[in-house]
Design an enzyme around this catalytic site. Structure first.
Site, PDB file in Angstrom:
ATOM      1  CG  HIS A  36      -0.800   4.066   4.579  1.00 15.65           C
ATOM      2  ND1 HIS A  36      -1.484   3.731   5.723  1.00 15.65           N
ATOM      3  CD2 HIS A  36      -0.252   2.900   4.121  1.00 15.65           C
ATOM      4  CE1 HIS A  36      -1.357   2.431   5.946  1.00 15.65           C
ATOM      5  NE2 HIS A  36      -0.624   1.906   4.981  1.00 15.65           N
ATOM      6  CB  CYS A  92      -0.942  -0.011   1.194  1.00 15.76           C
ATOM      7  SG  CYS A  92      -0.174  -0.537   2.733  1.00 15.76           S
TER       8      CYS A  92
END
Ligand code: A2P
Length: 334
Positions: A242, A129
């Site tokens: 994130h 990710c």
């Protein structure tokens, strides 16, 4: 238009749920959807395009008639069941790290290396990710200015550890407010009110595996086996986007303005950069959006005219996982 039989292995997980929703939202041409999870979930129901679908237990026989199998049930499950899916004639898009560094398995971010998907031999890997989110911003800069060195520091959400990670954060925040002990099973330490500079296992070189994935995978996706990339990966108490602070040294001269212009025209990127109005990427704004936010774009004071520094936020469950996987599936049917 041809329609496809699609299986989602890990359908009940944090990423699996998003995969199902994105297939719907992007009108993926689905004939049959087969939702697969563990024995615990078999028999329960989920909805797809307004219809109830019964979850089935994932077994080696789950993939008969399936064209595309999206896997997000962890590396061990992918290693065990993806070969069965390929044997049954499906193309596997695997969100785990199990196959990412296999030479014969393409590792794809559709905004960067869509052509790599074509060379698959049954399995295509979805990147880590953090890597996928950074790659969307780094690739256009690499094409325009040539990246020489890339230094990444991350601020990673609980969702990287799946639904159990998100639940541990929510339960921990509640427990903390109620003055109870904050338990940690998923994370190495309690996450609420904390930052933890430790994601995945430590390696012999002192980096964690999560950090090395950013180096290994960026090189593979960019077809730049020597690219200098380093990362410090940190878990913070946010839920699902994130963020990353990125410093790059470039081959060519670059200005913040030139970089901003390039990024504004780049697929998958949303420039969010107006410091006069306190506007910059933040996980709360990036969450649940497909684009990766890029901002705080400035000339780096160490590398000067050949350096940039910027901040990105991207939804870990979407561009970092489910969206990228569905985009890969779209490449297969193009
Ligand atoms: P289940 O909900 O039945 O446990 P997350 O990353 O959010 O933890 O999600 C993991 C996903 O992988 C879930 O859909 C989970 O299903 C699935 N899963 C976990 N273990 C197995 C297994 N042994 N066989 C099939 N699916 C599994």
């Amino acid at each position: 238009m041809k329609k496809y039989n699609v299986a989602v292995a890990g359908a009940t997980g944090a990423v699996g749920i998003e995969m199902i929703q994105i297939l719907e939202e992007r009108n993926f041409p689905v004939n049959e959807i087969r939702l697969l999870a563990s024995k615990r979930s078999a028999g329960k129901k989920m909805t797809f395009n307004g219809e109830e679908v019964t979850i089935q237990e994932l077994t080696h026989d789950s993939f008969e008639g399936i064209d595309i199998a999206l896997f997000s049930a962890g590396g061990d499950i992918s290693l065990e069941y993806a070969p069965s899916a390929v044997k049954a004639g499906a193309v596997v898009v695997d969100n785990s790290s199990a196959y990412r560094m296999y030479d014969e398995v393409p590792l794809v971010v559709p905004e960067v290396n869509p052509e790599a998907a074509k060379s698959h031999k049954g399995i295509i890997a979805n990147p880590n990710c953090t890597t996928a989110i950074a790659a969307v911003a780094l690739w256009p800069l690499h094409k325009a200015f040539g990246l020489k060195k890339v230094i990444v520091s991350t601020y990673q959400a609980a969702s990287g550890a799946g639904a159990p990670g998100m639940n541990e954060l929510i339960d921990g925040i509640k427990a903390g407010i109620e003055g109870k002990e904050v338990e940690n099973k998923v994370f190495a330490h309690p996450l609420p009110y904390n930052v933890i500079p430790h994601i995945d296992k430590f390696q012999e070189n002192g980096y964690t595996k999560e950090e090395m994935k950013v180096t290994w995978e960026t090189r593979k996706i960019f077809s730049e086996p020597e690219l200098a990339v380093s990362c410090t990966a940190v878990r913070i108490p946010t839920l699902r986007a994130h963020s990353e602070s990125i410093v790059v040294e470039t081959e060519k001269e670059v200005t913040a303005e030139a970089a901003r212009k390039i990024l504004e025209q780049s697929a998958g990127v949303k420039v969010v950069d107006n410091i006069g109005e306190n506007i910059y990427p933040m996980p709360l704004n990036a969450a649940e959006n497909w684009d990766v936010e890029v901002g705080r774009i400035r000339q780096n004071i160490i590398f000067g005219s050949k350096g940039l520094e910027f901040f990105v936020s991207g939804d870990q469950l979407l561009k970092g996982a489910a969206l990228n996987a569905v985009q890969i599936a779209e490449l297969l049917i193009d």
